[in-house]
Design a protein around this motif. Structure first.
Motif, PDB file in Angstrom:
ATOM      1  N   ASP A   1      14.829  11.787 -10.355  1.00 48.59           N
ATOM      2  CA  ASP A   1      13.636  11.844 -11.199  1.00 48.59           C
ATOM      3  C   ASP A   1      12.383  11.738 -10.317  1.00 48.59           C
ATOM      4  N   PRO A   2      11.202  12.067 -10.858  1.00 42.86           N
ATOM      5  CA  PRO A   2       9.971  12.049 -10.058  1.00 42.86           C
ATOM      6  C   PRO A   2       9.676  10.691  -9.428  1.00 42.86           C
ATOM      7  N   ARG A   3       9.995   9.605 -10.117  1.00 42.11           N
ATOM      8  CA  ARG A   3       9.717   8.266  -9.574  1.00 42.11           C
ATOM      9  C   ARG A   3      10.514   8.028  -8.297  1.00 42.11           C
ATOM     10  N   THR A   4      11.797   8.355  -8.325  1.00 40.35           N
ATOM     11  CA  THR A   4      12.633   8.176  -7.139  1.00 40.35           C
ATOM     12  C   THR A   4      12.181   9.106  -6.016  1.00 40.35           C
ATOM     13  N   ALA A   5      11.834  10.325  -6.377  1.00 42.83           N
ATOM     14  CA  ALA A   5      11.348  11.282  -5.368  1.00 42.83           C
ATOM     15  C   ALA A   5      10.079  10.773  -4.701  1.00 42.83           C
ATOM     16  N   ALA A   6       9.209  10.129  -5.483  1.00 42.75           N
ATOM     17  CA  ALA A   6       7.964   9.598  -4.929  1.00 42.75           C
ATOM     18  C   ALA A   6       8.234   8.423  -3.993  1.00 42.75           C
ATOM     19  N   ILE A   7       9.187   7.575  -4.345  1.00 41.55           N
ATOM     20  CA  ILE A   7       9.493   6.404  -3.506  1.00 41.55           C
ATOM     21  C   ILE A   7       9.966   6.841  -2.123  1.00 41.55           C
ATOM     22  N   TYR A   8      10.807   7.870  -2.070  1.00 39.79           N
ATOM     23  CA  TYR A   8      11.394   8.299  -0.798  1.00 39.79           C
ATOM     24  C   TYR A   8      10.699   9.526  -0.203  1.00 39.79           C
ATOM     25  N   GLU A   9       9.615   9.981  -0.822  1.00 41.73           N
ATOM     26  CA  GLU A   9       8.856  11.153  -0.350  1.00 41.73           C
ATOM     27  C   GLU A   9       9.759  12.382  -0.221  1.00 41.73           C
ATOM     28  N   LEU A  10      10.470  12.693  -1.287  1.00 42.21           N
ATOM     29  CA  LEU A  10      11.395  13.823  -1.275  1.00 42.21           C
ATOM     30  C   LEU A  10      10.687  15.101  -1.735  1.00 42.21           C
ATOM     31  N   GLY A  11       9.682  15.514  -1.005  1.00 40.64           N
ATOM     32  CA  GLY A  11       8.946  16.722  -1.354  1.00 40.64           C
ATOM     33  C   GLY A  11       7.499  16.615  -0.917  1.00 40.64           C
TER      34      GLY A  11
ATOM     35  N   ALA B   1      23.644  10.457  -5.486  1.00 35.10           N
ATOM     36  CA  ALA B   1      24.620  10.774  -6.534  1.00 35.10           C
ATOM     37  C   ALA B   1      24.161  10.138  -7.832  1.00 35.10           C
ATOM     38  N   ASN B   2      24.319  10.864  -8.920  1.00 34.43           N
ATOM     39  CA  ASN B   2      23.954  10.368 -10.252  1.00 34.43           C
ATOM     40  C   ASN B   2      22.505   9.883 -10.314  1.00 34.43           C
ATOM     41  N   GLY B   3      21.629  10.606  -9.594  1.00 35.17           N
ATOM     42  CA  GLY B   3      20.210  10.283  -9.644  1.00 35.17           C
ATOM     43  C   GLY B   3      19.792   9.095  -8.811  1.00 35.17           C
ATOM     44  N   ARG B   4      20.695   8.526  -8.014  1.00 35.58           N
ATOM     45  CA  ARG B   4      20.395   7.337  -7.210  1.00 35.58           C
ATOM     46  C   ARG B   4      20.595   7.634  -5.725  1.00 35.58           C
TER      47      ARG B   4
END
Length: 237
Positions: free
Chosen positions: A99-109, A181-184
Motif C-alpha cells: 500500500d502507499p503507506r508502506t511504499a512511503a516508509i521504505y521509499e519504494l518509488g 509478501a502479503n503486503g508486508r
C-alpha cells in the motif's frame, strides 16, 4: 531456531565503479537469494524490490513562470538532502505489492523519495517542487523505475540490472533489497557500491579535496600565467 522470517542474501556484480575519461556508464547486476526458514515446505510467494540510491546532496529548485511574455524565475525552495541517483526495480508493479503507506516508509518509488525542505513550505507546494525534481532527473536518466525489472527463479533466486548513466555523481551508493509478501516487508538487506574517479581526473579531485588551499592557489597562479602568456603572444603578433 525460532526464526520464521525469510533471510535475504544480496550480492552485486561490482562493488566499485571506476569513472575514467570517456566514461559511458555502467551496468550493475544485483542478485541474491531469499532463504525461507520453512524450506521447501513454505508456499510463500515473495516479491522483490531493489532500491539503488546515490549520495545525497543539498539542492535549490527554481520554478519558472511566464511574466509579461518572458519566462522568469517565480520562486524557489531548498532541500537539505536529495539523492543524486535513485532507481527502483521490482518483480511486480509497486502498487500491486504494497500500500502507499508502506511504499512511503521504505521509499519504494520516485514519488516516495523523502526530501527534507529547509524552512516552512506548504505541503502542496513541496509536492509540486518534488515532482519537478523527479521529472528533471528522470529526463537526465538519474531517477528511474522499472516494474518487472527483477526476475525471480524458483521462488528463491533473484536478479536485477540497473544502469548507471555517464553523468552519475561519485561517492557511496547503497543498494537496498526488500522481500515482500502479503503486503508486508518481511526482510531487507543492504549492499554498498563505491563510484570513484580514477586517472588524471581522480588525481585532480583527490588533490582538490585533500589540499584545497594549495589547489586554489595553483588554479589562480595558472590562470594568471595563462593570461600573461596570451598577452605576450598577442603583443608580439
Amino acid at each position: 531456531m525460532g526464526q520464521r522470517e525469510p533471510i535475504l542474501v544480496p550480492e552485486v556484480s561490482q562493488d566499485r565503479v571506476e569513472v575514467r575519461q570517456g566514461f559511458t556508464g555502467a551496468n550493475l547486476l544485483l542478485y541474491g537469494a531469499v532463504i525461507d526458514p520453512a524450506g521447501a515446505a513454505s508456499n510463500t510467494q515473495y516479491d522483490i524490490v531493489v532500491v539503488l540510491k546515490g549520495p545525497t546532496e543539498p539542492i535549490r529548485l527554481r520554478e519558472k513562470d511566464r511574466i509579461a511574455g518572458i519566462w522568469m524565475n517565480a520562486g524557489s525552495t531548498d532541500f537539505r538532502s536529495a539523492p543524486s541517483f535513485f532507481a527502483v526495480a521490482s518483480s511486480s508493479p509497486i502498487e500491486e505489492i504494497v500500500d502507499p503507506r508502506t511504499a512511503a516508509i521504505y521509499e519504494l518509488g520516485t514519488e516516495f523519495i523523502q526530501l527534507s525542505p529547509t524552512g516552512q513550505i506548504e505541503p502542496e507546494e513541496q509536492s509540486r517542487y518534488a515532482r519537478g525534481l523527479v521529472e528533471t532527473r528522470e529526463r537526465a536518466g538519474l531517477y528511474k523505475e522499472e516494474a518487472g525489472g527483477v526476475r525471480i527463479s524458483e521462488g528463491v533466486l533473484y536478479q536485477a540490472r540497473i544502469a548507471l548513466p555517464s553523468n552519475v555523481t561519485t561517492g557511496e551508493y547503497t543498494a537496498e533489497t526488500f522481500a515482500i509478501a502479503n503486503g508486508r516487508v518481511l526482510a531487507s538487506a543492504t549492499a554498498d557500491i563505491e563510484v570513484v574517479k580514477v586517472g588524471l581526473e581522480g588525481s585532480v579531485v583527490y588533490f582538490a579535496n585533500r589540499f584545497a588551499l594549495f589547489y586554489g592557489l595553483g588554479a589562480i597562479l595558472l590562470s594568471v600565467s595563462m593570461g600573461w602568456m596570451a598577452g605576450r603572444f598577442f603583443a608580439r603578433s
